[in-house]
Design an enzyme around this catalytic site. Structure first.
Site, PDB file in Angstrom:
ATOM      1  N   TYR A  55     -11.222  14.101 -14.705  1.00 52.16           N
ATOM      2  CA  TYR A  55      -9.902  13.478 -14.754  1.00 52.16           C
ATOM      3  C   TYR A  55      -9.996  11.973 -14.986  1.00 52.16           C
ATOM      4  O   TYR A  55     -10.733  11.271 -14.301  1.00 52.16           O
ATOM      5  CB  TYR A  55      -9.124  13.740 -13.453  1.00 52.16           C
ATOM      6  CG  TYR A  55      -7.781  13.030 -13.436  1.00 52.16           C
ATOM      7  CD1 TYR A  55      -6.722  13.518 -14.197  1.00 52.16           C
ATOM      8  CD2 TYR A  55      -7.591  11.868 -12.693  1.00 52.16           C
ATOM      9  CE1 TYR A  55      -5.493  12.865 -14.217  1.00 52.16           C
ATOM     10  CE2 TYR A  55      -6.367  11.207 -12.707  1.00 52.16           C
ATOM     11  CZ  TYR A  55      -5.326  11.703 -13.469  1.00 52.16           C
ATOM     12  OH  TYR A  55      -4.120  11.050 -13.500  1.00 52.16           O
ATOM     13  N   HIS A  85       1.521   1.749 -18.910  1.00 55.12           N
ATOM     14  CA  HIS A  85       1.951   1.695 -17.513  1.00 55.12           C
ATOM     15  C   HIS A  85       2.516   0.333 -17.116  1.00 55.12           C
ATOM     16  O   HIS A  85       3.065   0.192 -16.020  1.00 55.12           O
ATOM     17  CB  HIS A  85       0.781   2.055 -16.592  1.00 55.12           C
ATOM     18  CG  HIS A  85       0.479   3.531 -16.558  1.00 55.12           C
ATOM     19  ND1 HIS A  85       0.252   4.262 -17.696  1.00 55.12           N
ATOM     20  CD2 HIS A  85       0.376   4.401 -15.524  1.00 55.12           C
ATOM     21  CE1 HIS A  85       0.007   5.527 -17.366  1.00 55.12           C
ATOM     22  NE2 HIS A  85       0.090   5.630 -16.059  1.00 55.12           N
ATOM     23  N   ASN A 197      -4.916   2.448 -10.274  1.00 55.57           N
ATOM     24  CA  ASN A 197      -4.718   3.485  -9.284  1.00 55.57           C
ATOM     25  C   ASN A 197      -5.158   2.957  -7.928  1.00 55.57           C
ATOM     26  O   ASN A 197      -6.342   2.783  -7.671  1.00 55.57           O
ATOM     27  CB  ASN A 197      -5.547   4.716  -9.668  1.00 55.57           C
ATOM     28  CG  ASN A 197      -4.902   6.000  -9.215  1.00 55.57           C
ATOM     29  OD1 ASN A 197      -4.080   5.996  -8.324  1.00 55.57           O
ATOM     30  ND2 ASN A 197      -5.288   7.100  -9.853  1.00 55.57           N
ATOM     31  N   TYR A 282      21.461  -8.096  29.187  1.00 51.70           N
ATOM     32  CA  TYR A 282      20.230  -7.514  28.675  1.00 51.70           C
ATOM     33  C   TYR A 282      19.488  -8.464  27.734  1.00 51.70           C
ATOM     34  O   TYR A 282      18.251  -8.470  27.689  1.00 51.70           O
ATOM     35  CB  TYR A 282      20.524  -6.216  27.913  1.00 51.70           C
ATOM     36  CG  TYR A 282      20.922  -5.042  28.765  1.00 51.70           C
ATOM     37  CD1 TYR A 282      21.068  -5.152  30.142  1.00 51.70           C
ATOM     38  CD2 TYR A 282      21.142  -3.797  28.184  1.00 51.70           C
ATOM     39  CE1 TYR A 282      21.439  -4.068  30.911  1.00 51.70           C
ATOM     40  CE2 TYR A 282      21.514  -2.703  28.947  1.00 51.70           C
ATOM     41  CZ  TYR A 282      21.660  -2.844  30.309  1.00 51.70           C
ATOM     42  OH  TYR A 282      22.021  -1.757  31.060  1.00 51.70           O
ATOM     43  N   ARG A 285      17.564 -10.507  30.206  1.00 53.13           N
ATOM     44  CA  ARG A 285      16.768  -9.772  31.190  1.00 53.13           C
ATOM     45  C   ARG A 285      15.734  -8.856  30.548  1.00 53.13           C
ATOM     46  O   ARG A 285      14.645  -8.646  31.098  1.00 53.13           O
ATOM     47  CB  ARG A 285      17.716  -8.947  32.060  1.00 53.13           C
ATOM     48  CG  ARG A 285      17.055  -8.298  33.226  1.00 53.13           C
ATOM     49  CD  ARG A 285      17.934  -7.463  34.121  1.00 53.13           C
ATOM     50  NE  ARG A 285      19.313  -7.331  33.747  1.00 53.13           N
ATOM     51  CZ  ARG A 285      20.015  -6.197  33.897  1.00 53.13           C
ATOM     52  NH1 ARG A 285      19.426  -5.128  34.372  1.00 53.13           N
ATOM     53  NH2 ARG A 285      21.296  -6.135  33.577  1.00 53.13           N
ATOM     54  N   PHE A 339      -4.675   7.419  -3.277  1.00 53.92           N
ATOM     55  CA  PHE A 339      -3.688   6.504  -3.852  1.00 53.92           C
ATOM     56  C   PHE A 339      -2.321   6.632  -3.186  1.00 53.92           C
ATOM     57  O   PHE A 339      -1.437   5.814  -3.418  1.00 53.92           O
ATOM     58  CB  PHE A 339      -3.532   6.791  -5.346  1.00 53.92           C
ATOM     59  CG  PHE A 339      -3.287   8.241  -5.646  1.00 53.92           C
ATOM     60  CD1 PHE A 339      -2.087   8.861  -5.345  1.00 53.92           C
ATOM     61  CD2 PHE A 339      -4.288   9.012  -6.218  1.00 53.92           C
ATOM     62  CE1 PHE A 339      -1.877  10.198  -5.601  1.00 53.92           C
ATOM     63  CE2 PHE A 339      -4.082  10.360  -6.490  1.00 53.92           C
ATOM     64  CZ  PHE A 339      -2.870  10.960  -6.170  1.00 53.92           C
ATOM     65  N   GLU A 424       3.544  14.754  -9.735  1.00 51.65           N
ATOM     66  CA  GLU A 424       3.487  13.825  -8.601  1.00 51.65           C
ATOM     67  C   GLU A 424       4.792  13.990  -7.835  1.00 51.65           C
ATOM     68  O   GLU A 424       5.746  13.227  -7.978  1.00 51.65           O
ATOM     69  CB  GLU A 424       3.270  12.405  -9.126  1.00 51.65           C
ATOM     70  CG  GLU A 424       1.929  12.297  -9.857  1.00 51.65           C
ATOM     71  CD  GLU A 424       1.826  11.119 -10.806  1.00 51.65           C
ATOM     72  OE1 GLU A 424       2.756  10.289 -10.847  1.00 51.65           O
ATOM     73  OE2 GLU A 424       0.808  11.040 -11.517  1.00 51.65           O
TER      74      GLU A 424
END
Length: 524
Positions: A55, A85, A197, A282, A285, A339, A424
């Site tokens: 791959y 990309h 990646n 609060y 405190r 990844f 994906e």
């Protein structure tokens, strides 16, 4: 400046803080990592000569992983990967974050499990050291498979494409490299994939936010202690016995810091016997409980993010045989899912909630100070209410910011949109989870600055009594940029000035004596 030595897999939070600072520190990679880098690169070279599909080496990417690539096109495959990309949008990431991304990517590749040549890692380091910083649009990553789009923008300048900042100018990358005396690289098999990646963008954004969050947290603790004095609150809720029986470490540490900050307060001493209130609100405190829980979240986030900063998060991973060299049996190249940035997404979401809570309880203390019934100070902290509005609308600003943070604190990690034609099919959204922390921190720092101004104004009505020495040092710092307000004036510039003190860490440094209990709250 002597380059700082980076040991891949051994970065610390203190080192990351130095490297993420305002000034660029030159670095170099530990030479002992070179053998592992060479061995993994050799294994990839062997894979290119074989017939088995690997791959990203001799196949397409994502849903196209079944497409085999001809041997003569393997280098072209990596080039096309970066180009296809690099589709990010939005404003460029800050220079400080880009520097950190470069270093995280370089040290991750230098672990020797990515199959890239030494020249690729050296190229990343050279760009950092020479100030050639890629222009990376901030949007376009879903946090799996890694931060693909932003890392593609990071990587293009390595090959002389894309854009980069150099000496304050945004330039075509080839021109920036030439001015810096650097040459573009030609990528080999798998190198483009290894570059894009990974989780380095999400991780760098989250670390950058974390290193700002701890300064704002410290300022918020100190400011809360001043507000407690201004409201003449009780110190009984900070008794160590209360916190010991619960056992939460952040709460115990915060209570200790509040006690240390209050030592020597004449204001507190003046009302020990005549205070008829049984319990404070609060927001006074419960400060150790709320802030302590936030501190525990920040500490956990620091552990996860330091691990991720040292991680190998690309795919596939190269496990070279020990002492691998030409002629020896190869190791393994394994496809996995490192990844996927879920660890970063979850801690970024936890940080978002903590940041929102720090601001939320600070806003409640501002509301308490301007309410004369609760604070027993003049209405809206002004001696002539009616003619003057005092801190009325200053509180409104704090409320607006706290409300914005509540919306932004919605967890990003619970969302997932399938990508790559459902290959994906579950993603982390870590990049947005981390990126939204910076505007939340800005909001919270402004809220704390507003509280600090309000608390300082409240103390003015208790003079000539003095607060604790440590807190008086902070009050003097505040008054150096913002005088007391006996009558209305615009506080916009005052808020901006005190906001700078909050973000810079100056509030913590202004305590007159070094308080170990306060120092214990810092992350690194």
């Amino acid at each position: 400046m002597t380059p700082e030595l980076l040991h891949p897999g051994e970065l610390t939070l203190a080192q990351l803080r130095r490297l993420c600072g305002a000034e660029r520190i030159p670095v170099r990679i530990d030479p002992s990592s070179r053998a592992a880098i060479r061995a993994s690169a050799e294994q990839v070279r062997r894979a290119t000569e074989g017939d088995a599909p690997v791959y990203g080496v001799n196949t397409g990417f994502g849903k196209l992983a079944t497409q085999r690539i001809a041997r003569e096109d393997l280098a072209l495959l990596q080039l096309k990967l970066l180009r296809s990309h690099a589709v990010g949008v939005g404003e460029p990431l800050h220079e400080r974050v880009v520097r950190l991304i470069l270093l995280l990517k370089a040290t991750s590749l230098a672990r020797g499990y990515s199959g890239v040549r030494e020249e690729v890692i050296d190229g990343l380091v050279a760009m950092h050291n020479h100030g050639v910083l890629p222009v990376i649009p901030c949007q376009g990553s879903v946090g799996a498979s890694g931060d693909l789009a932003p890392l593609a923008h990071l990587s293009l300048p390595l090959i002389g494409e894309g854009e980069a900042w150099f000496e304050g100018e945004r330039l075509p990358a080839a021109q920036a490299l030439e001015r810096a005396g650097l040459k573009p690289l030609q990528l080999g098999a798998k190198e483009g994939l290894a570059l894009i990646n990974g989780t380095q963008v999400s991780t760098a954004l989250a670390i950058d936010a974390l290193l700002t969050a701890d300064r704002i947290f410290e300022a918020a603790v100190i400011t809360g202690a001043i507000t407690l004095d201004a409201a003449r609150g009780s110190d009984a809720p900070f008794d160590p016995r209360i916190h010991a029986v619960r056992g939460q470490p952040g709460q115990i540490d915060c209570a200790s810091a509040y006690r240390a900050l209050a030592v020597g307060s004449a204001i507190r001493k003046s009302h020990l016997e005549d205070d008829d209130r049984v319990q404070d609100p609060y927001c006074l405190r419960c400060q150790p409980q709320v802030m302590g829980a936030c501190l525990d979240q920040m500490r956990y986030a620091a552990q996860v993010l330091v691990r991720e900063a040292n991680a190998v998060t690309d795919n596939p991973l190269v496990f070279a045989a020990p002492g691998s060299s030409p002629g020896q049996a190869p190791g393994d190249m394994l496809s996995g899912g490192n990844f996927h940035a879920e660890p970063v997404a979850l801690v970024a979401d936890a940080l978002a909630v903590a940041i929102a809570e720090i601001g939320a309880i600070s806003e409640r203390r501002v509301a308490m100070l301007v309410d004369t019934v609760v604070s027993r100070l003049p209405p809206f902290l002004t001696a002539e209410p009616g003619l003057n509005s005092g801190f009325m609308i200053v509180h409104v600003t704090a409320a607006a910011l706290a409300s914005e943070n509540k919306s932004m604190a919605h967890p990003a990690s619970v969302d997932s949109l399938p990508t790559s034609a459902n290959q994906e099919d579950h993603v982390s959204m870590a990049t947005f989870a981390a990126r939204r922390l910076r505007p939340m921190l800005e909001n919270t720092a402004h809220i704390v600055a507003i509280e600090l101004l309000a608390a300082a104004q409240g103390i003015e009505f208790l003079r000539p009594l003095q607060s604790a020495p440590a807190l008086e040092g902070v009050l003097r710092l505040v008054r150096s940029v913002s005088p007391a307000m006996p009558a209305d004036r615009s506080l916009a510039r005052d808020i901006a000035a005190v906001h700078h003190l909050v973000c810079s860490g100056d509030i913590g440094h202004a305590t007159e004596t070094r308080i170990p209990e306060l120092h214990a709250l810092r992350l690194a």
